[in-house]
Design a protein around this motif. Structure first.
Motif, PDB file in Angstrom:
ATOM      1  N   PRO A 102      24.201  30.522  42.037  1.00 18.05           N
ATOM      2  CA  PRO A 102      24.437  30.175  43.443  1.00 18.05           C
ATOM      3  C   PRO A 102      25.083  31.308  44.228  1.00 18.05           C
ATOM      4  O   PRO A 102      25.806  32.132  43.665  1.00 18.05           O
ATOM      5  CB  PRO A 102      25.357  28.950  43.352  1.00 18.05           C
ATOM      6  CG  PRO A 102      26.033  29.076  42.030  1.00 18.05           C
ATOM      7  CD  PRO A 102      25.051  29.749  41.117  1.00 18.05           C
ATOM      8  N   PRO A 103      24.792  31.348  45.547  1.00 13.99           N
ATOM      9  CA  PRO A 103      25.325  32.423  46.397  1.00 13.99           C
ATOM     10  C   PRO A 103      26.798  32.214  46.710  1.00 13.99           C
ATOM     11  O   PRO A 103      27.161  31.591  47.709  1.00 13.99           O
ATOM     12  CB  PRO A 103      24.459  32.335  47.659  1.00 13.99           C
ATOM     13  CG  PRO A 103      24.102  30.881  47.735  1.00 13.99           C
ATOM     14  CD  PRO A 103      23.965  30.413  46.319  1.00 13.99           C
ATOM     15  N   ILE A 104      27.649  32.729  45.839  1.00 12.09           N
ATOM     16  CA  ILE A 104      29.103  32.504  45.962  1.00 12.09           C
ATOM     17  C   ILE A 104      29.613  32.916  47.338  1.00 12.09           C
ATOM     18  O   ILE A 104      30.444  32.234  47.936  1.00 12.09           O
ATOM     19  CB  ILE A 104      29.854  33.285  44.855  1.00 12.09           C
ATOM     20  CG1 ILE A 104      29.409  32.813  43.455  1.00 12.09           C
ATOM     21  CG2 ILE A 104      31.353  33.149  45.026  1.00 12.09           C
ATOM     22  CD1 ILE A 104      29.690  31.371  43.128  1.00 12.09           C
ATOM     23  N   ARG A 105      29.095  34.018  47.864  1.00 14.26           N
ATOM     24  CA  ARG A 105      29.604  34.514  49.161  1.00 14.26           C
ATOM     25  C   ARG A 105      29.224  33.617  50.328  1.00 14.26           C
ATOM     26  O   ARG A 105      29.760  33.759  51.425  1.00 14.26           O
ATOM     27  CB  ARG A 105      29.083  35.931  49.409  1.00 14.26           C
ATOM     28  CG  ARG A 105      29.746  36.964  48.519  1.00 14.26           C
ATOM     29  CD  ARG A 105      29.271  38.350  48.862  1.00 14.26           C
ATOM     30  NE  ARG A 105      29.516  39.254  47.756  1.00 14.26           N
ATOM     31  CZ  ARG A 105      28.861  40.383  47.557  1.00 14.26           C
ATOM     32  NH1 ARG A 105      27.896  40.744  48.387  1.00 14.26           N
ATOM     33  NH2 ARG A 105      29.151  41.159  46.536  1.00 14.26           N
ATOM     34  N   ALA A 106      28.302  32.701  50.108  1.00 12.24           N
ATOM     35  CA  ALA A 106      27.946  31.748  51.176  1.00 12.24           C
ATOM     36  C   ALA A 106      29.032  30.688  51.340  1.00 12.24           C
ATOM     37  O   ALA A 106      29.037  29.946  52.317  1.00 12.24           O
ATOM     38  CB  ALA A 106      26.610  31.091  50.870  1.00 12.24           C
ATOM     39  N   GLY A 107      29.951  30.618  50.360  1.00 12.43           N
ATOM     40  CA  GLY A 107      31.075  29.698  50.473  1.00 12.43           C
ATOM     41  C   GLY A 107      30.944  28.492  49.556  1.00 12.43           C
ATOM     42  O   GLY A 107      29.862  28.148  49.075  1.00 12.43           O
ATOM     43  N   LYS A 122      36.806  33.399  38.256  1.00 11.11           N
ATOM     44  CA  LYS A 122      37.608  33.761  39.432  1.00 11.11           C
ATOM     45  C   LYS A 122      36.944  33.346  40.745  1.00 11.11           C
ATOM     46  O   LYS A 122      37.567  33.382  41.801  1.00 11.11           O
ATOM     47  CB  LYS A 122      37.895  35.268  39.443  1.00 11.11           C
ATOM     48  CG  LYS A 122      36.670  36.140  39.678  1.00 11.11           C
ATOM     49  CD  LYS A 122      37.028  37.606  39.649  1.00 11.11           C
ATOM     50  CE  LYS A 122      35.813  38.479  39.926  1.00 11.11           C
ATOM     51  NZ  LYS A 122      36.101  39.904  39.797  1.00 11.11           N
ATOM     52  N   GLN A 123      35.665  32.959  40.674  1.00 12.76           N
ATOM     53  CA  GLN A 123      34.962  32.534  41.888  1.00 12.76           C
ATOM     54  C   GLN A 123      34.706  31.037  41.903  1.00 12.76           C
ATOM     55  O   GLN A 123      33.831  30.549  42.602  1.00 12.76           O
ATOM     56  CB  GLN A 123      33.646  33.320  42.035  1.00 12.76           C
ATOM     57  CG  GLN A 123      33.910  34.785  42.331  1.00 12.76           C
ATOM     58  CD  GLN A 123      32.640  35.601  42.491  1.00 12.76           C
ATOM     59  OE1 GLN A 123      31.625  35.337  41.864  1.00 12.76           O
ATOM     60  NE2 GLN A 123      32.701  36.623  43.329  1.00 12.76           N
ATOM     61  N   GLY A 124      35.497  30.301  41.120  1.00 14.31           N
ATOM     62  CA  GLY A 124      35.493  28.850  41.266  1.00 14.31           C
ATOM     63  C   GLY A 124      34.844  28.049  40.167  1.00 14.31           C
ATOM     64  O   GLY A 124      34.576  26.853  40.354  1.00 14.31           O
ATOM     65  N   ALA A 125      34.600  28.644  38.992  1.00 15.23           N
ATOM     66  CA  ALA A 125      33.978  27.875  37.908  1.00 15.23           C
ATOM     67  C   ALA A 125      34.778  26.617  37.541  1.00 15.23           C
ATOM     68  O   ALA A 125      34.183  25.537  37.411  1.00 15.23           O
ATOM     69  CB  ALA A 125      33.750  28.756  36.685  1.00 15.23           C
ATOM     70  N   PRO A 126      36.117  26.701  37.366  1.00 16.31           N
ATOM     71  CA  PRO A 126      36.854  25.480  36.988  1.00 16.31           C
ATOM     72  C   PRO A 126      36.711  24.344  38.003  1.00 16.31           C
ATOM     73  O   PRO A 126      36.524  23.186  37.620  1.00 16.31           O
ATOM     74  CB  PRO A 126      38.303  25.968  36.873  1.00 16.31           C
ATOM     75  CG  PRO A 126      38.173  27.427  36.522  1.00 16.31           C
ATOM     76  CD  PRO A 126      36.985  27.898  37.312  1.00 16.31           C
TER      77      PRO A 126
END
Length: 197
Positions: free
Chosen positions: A131-136, A164-168
């Motif tokens: 998924p496009p993490i930078r899209a929010g 660090k980009q929200g996996a948990p």
């Protein structure tokens, strides 16, 4: 600033070729300015590809946010009897993925423009996504949580997200919706997550 999850018709085109060797298959991808991971196959996608389950008994797979087609086309080259639909909101990425499907002789691939699931009409045995993490977070969670509605019963969603980009938090959200959620692998901070309907 231009983002790969947006369309910018004025962006200059600079097509490059990327060679990718995947499970005995030599693949080649055209890439360009304005798409995700323009210069090489990104670590997250290549790691996800290593761990996705055997798809030989699956009839249909959806790749959401396909970019120039790395994940969907690589898998389609291995499973010619499985139908693959690839979608992206970025028209340049869509056109590249269409060309890449032809160039790699993956006749079982269809590519079309869709903002997440907006133009998706079918349901699938498997959904794959980097998924496009930078899209929010809202966009990422839209992809992974609403994938539930586009899976056949017993189907699974596979995604890759960095810790660090929200996996948990993604795992916690998935556990509220799906029957079973598992972390299949962790590599260099990247989590390969499987959510089963």
């Amino acid at each position: 600033m231009n983002h790969y999850f947006e369309n910018n018709e004025n962006l200059k085109s600079e097509i490059i070729k990327i060679s990718f060797y995947f499970r005995g298959k030599s693949l080649e991808f055209l890439s360009d300015n304005g798409v995700f991971s323009k210069k090489s196959i990104d670590f997250g996608s290549s790691t996800l590809l290593q761990y996705v389950e055997n798809l030989s008994n699956k009839t249909s797979v959806l790749d959401v946010g396909c970019g120039y087609g790395t994940i969907g086309i690589s898998l389609a080259s291995l499973y010619p009897n499985t139908k693959f639909d690839l979608v992206d909101v970025n028209l340049r990425a869509v056109n590249l993925a269409k060309q890449n499907a032809i160039n790699n002789n993956t006749l079982n691939v269809s590519v079309f423009e869709s903002n997440v699931y907006e133009n998706v009409k079918d349901t699938y045995d498997v959904i794959v996504t980097n998924p496009p993490i930078r899209a929010g977070k809202d966009v990422v969670h839209n992809i992974i949580l609403n994938g539930y509605n586009y899976l056949n019963n017993g189907g699974s969603l596979w995604c890759v997200i960095q810790k660090k980009q929200g996996a948990p938090s993604a795992i916690a959200a998935l556990e509220q919706k799906y029957k079973k959620v598992s972390v299949v692998a962790k590599e260099k901070g990247y989590y390969i997550i499987k959510a089963e309907k």
